[in-house]
Design a protein around this motif. Structure first.
Motif, PDB file in Angstrom:
ATOM      1  N   VAL A  12       0.836  -1.200   0.000  1.00  0.00           N
ATOM      2  CA  VAL A  12       0.000   0.000   0.000  1.00  0.00           C
ATOM      3  C   VAL A  12       0.871   1.251   0.000  1.00  0.00           C
ATOM      4  CG1 VAL A  12      -1.693   1.335   1.299  1.00  0.00           C
ATOM      5  CG2 VAL A  12      -1.975  -1.139   1.072  1.00  0.00           C
ATOM      6  N   VAL A  13       1.973   1.216   0.756  1.00  0.00           N
ATOM      7  CA  VAL A  13       2.861   2.382   0.798  1.00  0.00           C
ATOM      8  C   VAL A  13       3.443   2.658  -0.580  1.00  0.00           C
ATOM      9  CG1 VAL A  13       4.979   3.326   1.770  1.00  0.00           C
ATOM     10  CG2 VAL A  13       3.413   2.040   3.227  1.00  0.00           C
ATOM     11  N   ARG A  14       3.945   1.640  -1.242  1.00  0.00           N
ATOM     12  CA  ARG A  14       4.533   1.844  -2.567  1.00  0.00           C
ATOM     13  C   ARG A  14       3.475   2.261  -3.589  1.00  0.00           C
ATOM     14  NH1 ARG A  14       8.709  -3.017  -3.692  1.00  0.00           N
ATOM     15  NH2 ARG A  14       9.162  -1.694  -5.505  1.00  0.00           N
ATOM     16  N   SER A  15       2.266   1.766  -3.408  1.00  0.00           N
ATOM     17  CA  SER A  15       1.173   2.184  -4.290  1.00  0.00           C
ATOM     18  C   SER A  15       0.791   3.632  -4.027  1.00  0.00           C
ATOM     19  CB  SER A  15      -0.043   1.271  -4.084  1.00  0.00           C
ATOM     20  OG  SER A  15       0.246  -0.062  -4.466  1.00  0.00           O
ATOM     21  N   LEU A  16       0.830   4.051  -2.763  1.00  0.00           N
ATOM     22  CA  LEU A  16       0.558   5.448  -2.435  1.00  0.00           C
ATOM     23  C   LEU A  16       1.585   6.369  -3.081  1.00  0.00           C
ATOM     24  CD1 LEU A  16      -0.492   5.318   1.329  1.00  0.00           C
ATOM     25  CD2 LEU A  16      -1.801   6.407  -0.509  1.00  0.00           C
ATOM     26  N   VAL A  17       2.833   5.961  -3.072  1.00  0.00           N
ATOM     27  CA  VAL A  17       3.868   6.766  -3.723  1.00  0.00           C
ATOM     28  C   VAL A  17       3.564   6.932  -5.205  1.00  0.00           C
ATOM     29  CG1 VAL A  17       6.311   6.832  -4.368  1.00  0.00           C
ATOM     30  CG2 VAL A  17       5.647   6.173  -2.044  1.00  0.00           C
ATOM     31  N   GLU A  18       3.174   5.836  -5.862  1.00  0.00           N
ATOM     32  CA  GLU A  18       2.874   5.894  -7.295  1.00  0.00           C
ATOM     33  C   GLU A  18       1.662   6.774  -7.575  1.00  0.00           C
ATOM     34  OE1 GLU A  18       1.365   2.689 -10.594  1.00  0.00           O
ATOM     35  OE2 GLU A  18       3.292   2.262  -9.617  1.00  0.00           O
ATOM     36  N   ILE A 146     -10.822   3.827  10.016  1.00  0.00           N
ATOM     37  CA  ILE A 146     -10.240   2.488  10.011  1.00  0.00           C
ATOM     38  C   ILE A 146     -10.743   1.786   8.758  1.00  0.00           C
ATOM     39  CG2 ILE A 146     -10.194   0.252  11.177  1.00  0.00           C
ATOM     40  CD1 ILE A 146     -10.522   1.859  13.831  1.00  0.00           C
ATOM     41  N   LEU A 147      -9.831   1.460   7.868  1.00  0.00           N
ATOM     42  CA  LEU A 147     -10.194   0.884   6.573  1.00  0.00           C
ATOM     43  C   LEU A 147      -9.813  -0.590   6.542  1.00  0.00           C
ATOM     44  CD1 LEU A 147      -8.923   3.710   4.162  1.00  0.00           C
ATOM     45  CD2 LEU A 147     -11.144   3.516   5.306  1.00  0.00           C
ATOM     46  N   ARG A 148     -10.821  -1.449   6.558  1.00  0.00           N
ATOM     47  CA  ARG A 148     -10.561  -2.888   6.445  1.00  0.00           C
ATOM     48  C   ARG A 148     -10.508  -3.271   4.971  1.00  0.00           C
ATOM     49  NH1 ARG A 148     -15.377  -4.317  10.625  1.00  0.00           N
ATOM     50  NH2 ARG A 148     -14.249  -3.983  12.612  1.00  0.00           N
ATOM     51  N   THR A 149      -9.504  -4.041   4.616  1.00  0.00           N
ATOM     52  CA  THR A 149      -9.382  -4.482   3.237  1.00  0.00           C
ATOM     53  C   THR A 149      -9.073  -5.973   3.213  1.00  0.00           C
ATOM     54  OG1 THR A 149      -8.385  -3.953   1.098  1.00  0.00           O
ATOM     55  CG2 THR A 149      -6.919  -3.930   3.036  1.00  0.00           C
ATOM     56  N   ALA A 150      -8.898  -6.536   2.018  1.00  0.00           N
ATOM     57  CA  ALA A 150      -8.736  -7.990   1.917  1.00  0.00           C
ATOM     58  C   ALA A 150      -8.037  -8.376   0.622  1.00  0.00           C
ATOM     59  CB  ALA A 150     -10.111  -8.666   1.977  1.00  0.00           C
ATOM     60  N   TRP A 151      -7.362  -9.517   0.652  1.00  0.00           N
ATOM     61  CA  TRP A 151      -6.783 -10.144  -0.544  1.00  0.00           C
ATOM     62  C   TRP A 151      -5.973  -9.132  -1.370  1.00  0.00           C
ATOM     63  CZ3 TRP A 151     -10.129 -14.417  -3.213  1.00  0.00           C
ATOM     64  CH2 TRP A 151     -10.592 -15.324  -2.257  1.00  0.00           C
ATOM     65  N   VAL A 152      -5.044  -8.463  -0.712  1.00  0.00           N
ATOM     66  CA  VAL A 152      -4.303  -7.362  -1.336  1.00  0.00           C
ATOM     67  C   VAL A 152      -3.205  -7.890  -2.260  1.00  0.00           C
ATOM     68  CG1 VAL A 152      -2.927  -5.294  -0.900  1.00  0.00           C
ATOM     69  CG2 VAL A 152      -4.790  -5.918   0.668  1.00  0.00           C
ATOM     70  N   TYR A 153      -3.120  -7.317  -3.425  1.00  0.00           N
ATOM     71  CA  TYR A 153      -2.058  -7.640  -4.390  1.00  0.00           C
ATOM     72  C   TYR A 153      -1.637  -6.360  -5.080  1.00  0.00           C
ATOM     73  CZ  TYR A 153      -5.652  -7.100  -7.925  1.00  0.00           C
ATOM     74  OH  TYR A 153      -6.643  -6.579  -8.722  1.00  0.00           O
ATOM     75  N   SER A 154      -0.513  -6.399  -5.782  1.00  0.00           N
ATOM     76  CA  SER A 154       0.004  -5.203  -6.450  1.00  0.00           C
ATOM     77  C   SER A 154       1.206  -5.600  -7.299  1.00  0.00           C
ATOM     78  CB  SER A 154       0.438  -4.159  -5.403  1.00  0.00           C
ATOM     79  OG  SER A 154       1.619  -4.593  -4.758  1.00  0.00           O
ATOM     80  N   PRO A 155       1.796  -4.642  -8.014  1.00  0.00           N
ATOM     81  CA  PRO A 155       3.048  -4.942  -8.719  1.00  0.00           C
ATOM     82  C   PRO A 155       4.247  -5.025  -7.782  1.00  0.00           C
ATOM     83  CG  PRO A 155       1.883  -3.075  -9.722  1.00  0.00           C
ATOM     84  CD  PRO A 155       1.261  -3.324  -8.383  1.00  0.00           C
ATOM     85  N   PHE A 156       4.037  -4.782  -6.483  1.00  0.00           N
ATOM     86  CA  PHE A 156       5.140  -4.645  -5.538  1.00  0.00           C
ATOM     87  C   PHE A 156       5.143  -5.774  -4.513  1.00  0.00           C
ATOM     88  CE2 PHE A 156       3.228  -0.419  -6.451  1.00  0.00           C
ATOM     89  CZ  PHE A 156       4.161  -0.009  -7.409  1.00  0.00           C
TER      90      PHE A 156
END
Length: 294
Positions: A12-18, A146-156
């Motif tokens: 999520v951090v690297r996605s926020l940067v992008e 408070i943000l609940r999320t699930a099954w997170v994926y990314s290019p990172f």
């Protein structure tokens, strides 16, 4: 708007940067170890206070789900006490906090998408520490999302999509669990949702809808169907692909119990912030393309 983010290397951090690069008015400051160590709360207050942010995004966490079964104290120190310290540090300087949580706070029973009002019941140490973190964040800073999320994926980093593509490079078939259901969620979409909420908090000084929200991909599937969709997209892009064999959770034992139902309803986030993630298939194709281009 100056946003402090805990963590430097997470998806999520690297996605926020992008994604933040597309918002000239947003300044991101990433804070991580050794300057900020959630296992050592004394580092949290001084480090965050020195940055004077408009908003804090609490993204760093202990995420080794199975390892947490053997390291409950460390997982709790980071995910509960550490998260609470971040929220308190934000409150001390008058900043709201956006804290990331997980579907693992639920038991996984039932077949309907969970809403924010459904009772929690984590079945793992990781899930319990994340739930304890929610409580700590809410207690420390009344201006919290408070943000609940699930099954997170990314290019990172490491995630299911990258693992499937790697396995397909030297296997004709992979076995994937077919009886766990959830919302595949691109970290890039999570970043977009966070930035949308952050902008609202920054511009709407009368905002009073703080609390718990679900932020996940639109639509649901199971892991094996997710894998098939990944391989189909990759094949169409001239990338690696493989056949998928369905197996049950009981055939793939893990230390930590996974929820069979991780589906989250995101209606509340859409109603309040006017934003919804794309269909998971669309976001998955975007990420597969980005991975294959590396």
């Amino acid at each position: 708007m100056r946003i402090v983010v805990t963590g430097r290397e997470g998806q999520v951090v690297r996605s926020l940067v992008e994604r933040a690069a597309l918002h000239p008015s947003v300044e991101l400051l990433l804070l991580g170890r050794p300057e900020l160590d959630l296992a050592q709360p004394e580092t949290v207050f001084e480090t965050i206070s020195a940055t004077r942010p408009d908003l804090v995004v609490s993204a760093a966490a202990y995420t080794a789900v199975d390892q947490a079964e053997d390291e409950p104290e460390l997982a709790h120190a980071v995910n509960a006490a550490g998260a609470g310290a971040v929220a308190q540090a934000a409150a001390d300087i008058g900043a709201p906090i956006i804290h990331l949580s997980t579907d693992y706070v639920f038991s996984g029973d039932g077949n309907e998408p969970y809403t924010e009002d459904d009772p929690t019941g984590p079945r793992s140490i990781y899930g319990q520490t994340k739930l304890d973190g929610e409580v700590a964040v809410a207690a420390a800073n009344p201006r919290h999302l408070i943000l609940r999320t699930a099954w997170v994926y990314s290019p990172f980093g490491k995630n299911f999509v990258k693992t499937m593509l790697r396995l397909a490079e030297d296997r004709d078939s992979v076995s994937v669990v077919a009886d766990q259901w959830g919302n595949p969620t691109s970290a890039l979409d999570i970043a977009d949702g966070i930035l949308c909420a952050a902008d609202r908090l920054h511009t709407d000084r009368q905002f009073d809808a703080f609390g718990i929200y679900h932020l996940a991909g639109t639509g649901s599937t199971n892991w094996s169907s997710f894998a098939r969709a990944i391989f189909k997209a990759s094949q169409e892009m001239q990338g690696p692909f493989a056949d998928v064999a369905d197996i049950r959770t009981s055939e793939y034992p893990t230390k930590a119990r996974r929820p069979l139902n991780s589906r989250l309803s995101t209606a509340k986030f859409h109603d309040v912030f006017g934003w919804r993630a794309p269909q998971w298939e669309q976001s998955m194709e975007t990420v597969v393309e980005q991975i294959l281009q590396v």
